[in-house]
Every structure is written in structure tokens, then in C-alpha cells.
Design a protein around this motif. Sequence first.
Motif, PDB file in Angstrom:
ATOM      1  N   GLY A 114      -9.666  -2.144  -1.792  1.00  0.00           N
ATOM      2  CA  GLY A 114     -10.727  -2.010  -3.711  1.00  0.00           C
ATOM      3  C   GLY A 114      -9.590  -0.945  -5.012  1.00  0.00           C
ATOM      4  N   CYS A 115      -8.696   0.327  -3.245  1.00  0.00           N
ATOM      5  CA  CYS A 115      -8.259   0.907  -4.584  1.00  0.00           C
ATOM      6  C   CYS A 115      -6.571  -0.271  -5.409  1.00  0.00           C
ATOM      7  N   ILE A 116      -6.024  -1.292  -3.756  1.00  0.00           N
ATOM      8  CA  ILE A 116      -5.207  -2.162  -4.815  1.00  0.00           C
ATOM      9  C   ILE A 116      -6.023  -2.972  -6.038  1.00  0.00           C
ATOM     10  N   ALA A 117      -7.309  -3.022  -6.136  1.00  0.00           N
ATOM     11  CA  ALA A 117      -8.184  -3.973  -7.571  1.00  0.00           C
ATOM     12  C   ALA A 117      -8.233  -2.522  -8.795  1.00  0.00           C
ATOM     13  N   ALA A 118      -8.193  -1.973  -8.510  1.00  0.00           N
ATOM     14  CA  ALA A 118      -8.293  -0.822  -9.190  1.00  0.00           C
ATOM     15  C   ALA A 118      -7.297  -0.560  -9.892  1.00  0.00           C
ATOM     16  N   VAL A 119      -5.994  -0.310  -8.910  1.00  0.00           N
ATOM     17  CA  VAL A 119      -4.453   0.066  -9.287  1.00  0.00           C
ATOM     18  C   VAL A 119      -4.306  -0.816 -10.188  1.00  0.00           C
ATOM     19  N   ALA A 120      -4.952  -2.901 -10.077  1.00  0.00           N
ATOM     20  CA  ALA A 120      -4.165  -3.208 -11.141  1.00  0.00           C
ATOM     21  C   ALA A 120      -4.846  -3.605 -12.515  1.00  0.00           C
ATOM     22  N   THR A 121      -6.004  -1.919 -12.214  1.00  0.00           N
ATOM     23  CA  THR A 121      -6.794  -2.358 -13.994  1.00  0.00           C
ATOM     24  C   THR A 121      -5.192  -1.018 -15.208  1.00  0.00           C
ATOM     25  N   TRP A 122      -4.529  -0.758 -14.288  1.00  0.00           N
ATOM     26  CA  TRP A 122      -3.689   0.639 -15.123  1.00  0.00           C
ATOM     27  C   TRP A 122      -2.406  -0.561 -15.343  1.00  0.00           C
ATOM     28  N   THR A 123      -2.467   0.472 -17.250  1.00  0.00           N
ATOM     29  CA  THR A 123      -1.928  -0.217 -18.265  1.00  0.00           C
ATOM     30  C   THR A 123      -0.236  -0.104 -16.779  1.00  0.00           C
TER      31      THR A 123
ATOM     32  N   HIS B 265       4.574   1.194 -14.812  1.00  0.00           N
ATOM     33  CA  HIS B 265       5.901   0.981 -14.645  1.00  0.00           C
ATOM     34  C   HIS B 265       6.021   2.592 -14.008  1.00  0.00           C
ATOM     35  N   GLU B 266       5.873   3.376 -14.746  1.00  0.00           N
ATOM     36  CA  GLU B 266       6.845   4.780 -14.159  1.00  0.00           C
ATOM     37  C   GLU B 266       5.856   5.506 -13.042  1.00  0.00           C
ATOM     38  N   ILE B 267       4.722   5.245 -12.613  1.00  0.00           N
ATOM     39  CA  ILE B 267       4.531   5.181 -10.830  1.00  0.00           C
ATOM     40  C   ILE B 267       5.214   4.757 -10.580  1.00  0.00           C
ATOM     41  N   ALA B 268       6.001   3.319 -10.594  1.00  0.00           N
ATOM     42  CA  ALA B 268       7.117   2.715  -9.463  1.00  0.00           C
ATOM     43  C   ALA B 268       8.354   3.519  -9.384  1.00  0.00           C
ATOM     44  N   ALA B 269       8.610   3.943 -10.509  1.00  0.00           N
ATOM     45  CA  ALA B 269       9.780   4.785 -11.073  1.00  0.00           C
ATOM     46  C   ALA B 269       9.859   5.951  -9.968  1.00  0.00           C
ATOM     47  N   PHE B 270       8.687   6.730 -10.093  1.00  0.00           N
ATOM     48  CA  PHE B 270       9.085   7.791  -9.541  1.00  0.00           C
ATOM     49  C   PHE B 270       8.423   8.032  -8.052  1.00  0.00           C
ATOM     50  N   MET B 271       8.100   6.351  -7.337  1.00  0.00           N
ATOM     51  CA  MET B 271       7.893   6.331  -6.300  1.00  0.00           C
ATOM     52  C   MET B 271       9.269   5.719  -5.666  1.00  0.00           C
ATOM     53  N   GLY B 272      10.443   4.826  -6.398  1.00  0.00           N
ATOM     54  CA  GLY B 272      11.380   4.537  -6.233  1.00  0.00           C
ATOM     55  C   GLY B 272      11.339   3.144  -5.180  1.00  0.00           C
ATOM     56  N   VAL B 273      10.474   2.182  -6.736  1.00  0.00           N
ATOM     57  CA  VAL B 273      10.075   1.240  -5.473  1.00  0.00           C
ATOM     58  C   VAL B 273      10.054   0.436  -6.858  1.00  0.00           C
ATOM     59  N   SER B 274       9.809  -1.659  -6.346  1.00  0.00           N
ATOM     60  CA  SER B 274      10.090  -2.313  -7.884  1.00  0.00           C
ATOM     61  C   SER B 274       7.865  -1.786  -8.272  1.00  0.00           C
ATOM     62  N   GLN B 275       7.877  -2.776  -9.260  1.00  0.00           N
ATOM     63  CA  GLN B 275       6.646  -2.701 -10.225  1.00  0.00           C
ATOM     64  C   GLN B 275       5.432  -3.534  -9.054  1.00  0.00           C
ATOM     65  N   GLU B 276       5.548  -3.931  -8.232  1.00  0.00           N
ATOM     66  CA  GLU B 276       5.647  -5.397  -7.529  1.00  0.00           C
ATOM     67  C   GLU B 276       5.243  -5.136  -5.450  1.00  0.00           C
ATOM     68  N   ARG B 277       6.361  -3.555  -5.320  1.00  0.00           N
ATOM     69  CA  ARG B 277       5.572  -2.764  -3.974  1.00  0.00           C
ATOM     70  C   ARG B 277       4.598  -1.843  -4.164  1.00  0.00           C
ATOM     71  N   MET B 278       4.311  -1.095  -5.866  1.00  0.00           N
ATOM     72  CA  MET B 278       3.931  -0.098  -6.187  1.00  0.00           C
ATOM     73  C   MET B 278       2.627  -0.272  -6.157  1.00  0.00           C
ATOM     74  N   PRO B 279       1.834  -1.567  -5.896  1.00  0.00           N
ATOM     75  CA  PRO B 279       0.263  -1.383  -6.312  1.00  0.00           C
ATOM     76  C   PRO B 279      -0.013  -1.049  -4.111  1.00  0.00           C
ATOM     77  N   SER B 280       1.014  -1.924  -3.296  1.00  0.00           N
ATOM     78  CA  SER B 280       0.170  -2.002  -1.736  1.00  0.00           C
ATOM     79  C   SER B 280       0.311  -0.522  -1.329  1.00  0.00           C
ATOM     80  N   LEU B 281       1.741   0.276  -1.812  1.00  0.00           N
ATOM     81  CA  LEU B 281       2.208   1.440  -1.147  1.00  0.00           C
ATOM     82  C   LEU B 281       1.249   2.480  -1.336  1.00  0.00           C
TER      83      LEU B 281
ATOM     84  N   CYS C 267      -1.778   2.873  -2.832  1.00  0.00           N
ATOM     85  CA  CYS C 267      -2.369   2.650  -1.909  1.00  0.00           C
ATOM     86  C   CYS C 267      -2.644   3.110  -0.215  1.00  0.00           C
ATOM     87  N   ARG C 268      -1.265   2.620   0.268  1.00  0.00           N
ATOM     88  CA  ARG C 268      -1.501   3.203   1.633  1.00  0.00           C
ATOM     89  C   ARG C 268      -0.816   4.337   1.833  1.00  0.00           C
ATOM     90  N   ARG C 269       0.338   5.585   1.183  1.00  0.00           N
ATOM     91  CA  ARG C 269       0.043   6.735   1.068  1.00  0.00           C
ATOM     92  C   ARG C 269      -1.115   7.097   0.765  1.00  0.00           C
TER      93      ARG C 269
END
Length: 80
Positions: free
Chosen positions: A32-41, A46-62, A64-66
Amino acid sequence: MRLGLLILTAMFGILAGCQTGQDTTKKDPQAGCIAAVATWTITFKHEIAAFMGVSQERMPSLFCRRLGDAVRSGELASPT
């Protein structure tokens, strides 16, 4: 009469889809979290992935896990 039947059929379809989504979220809350993240712009993702230091592909699952880990450990209060 036909319009009422069409509306009734559409309502059943929508309710069945909602129930399926809720069942999936109960079985796997992270889905459910990943589905919600999928609706983000894309910019926000991109900004969240850069902040977390991960690729955009890994960002939603990581992300939500965190988030789930923080709620379970008490570092972040659950909204409910």
C-alpha cells in the motif's frame, strides 16, 4: 432503467476493486505504501531518492521499509 442498471454495475465493480486493494494492503502493508509512492510526481521522487542516496528504482521500497521500521521501533508515531 438501463442507466440505473449501468450505474449499479459500475458501483459493484468499483466496490470489488476497493475490497481487493484493501485485502492486498492487509496482507502486505508495504504494498500500500509503495502504491502511494507511485502517485508522487517524478520531481518529488527524484528529490527523495537523492536525499536518501539511492536510485529512483530502489527508492519506493526502501522508503516504505524505513518508514515501517520507524513506526515499529517507536521512532515515528503511527497516525492511528
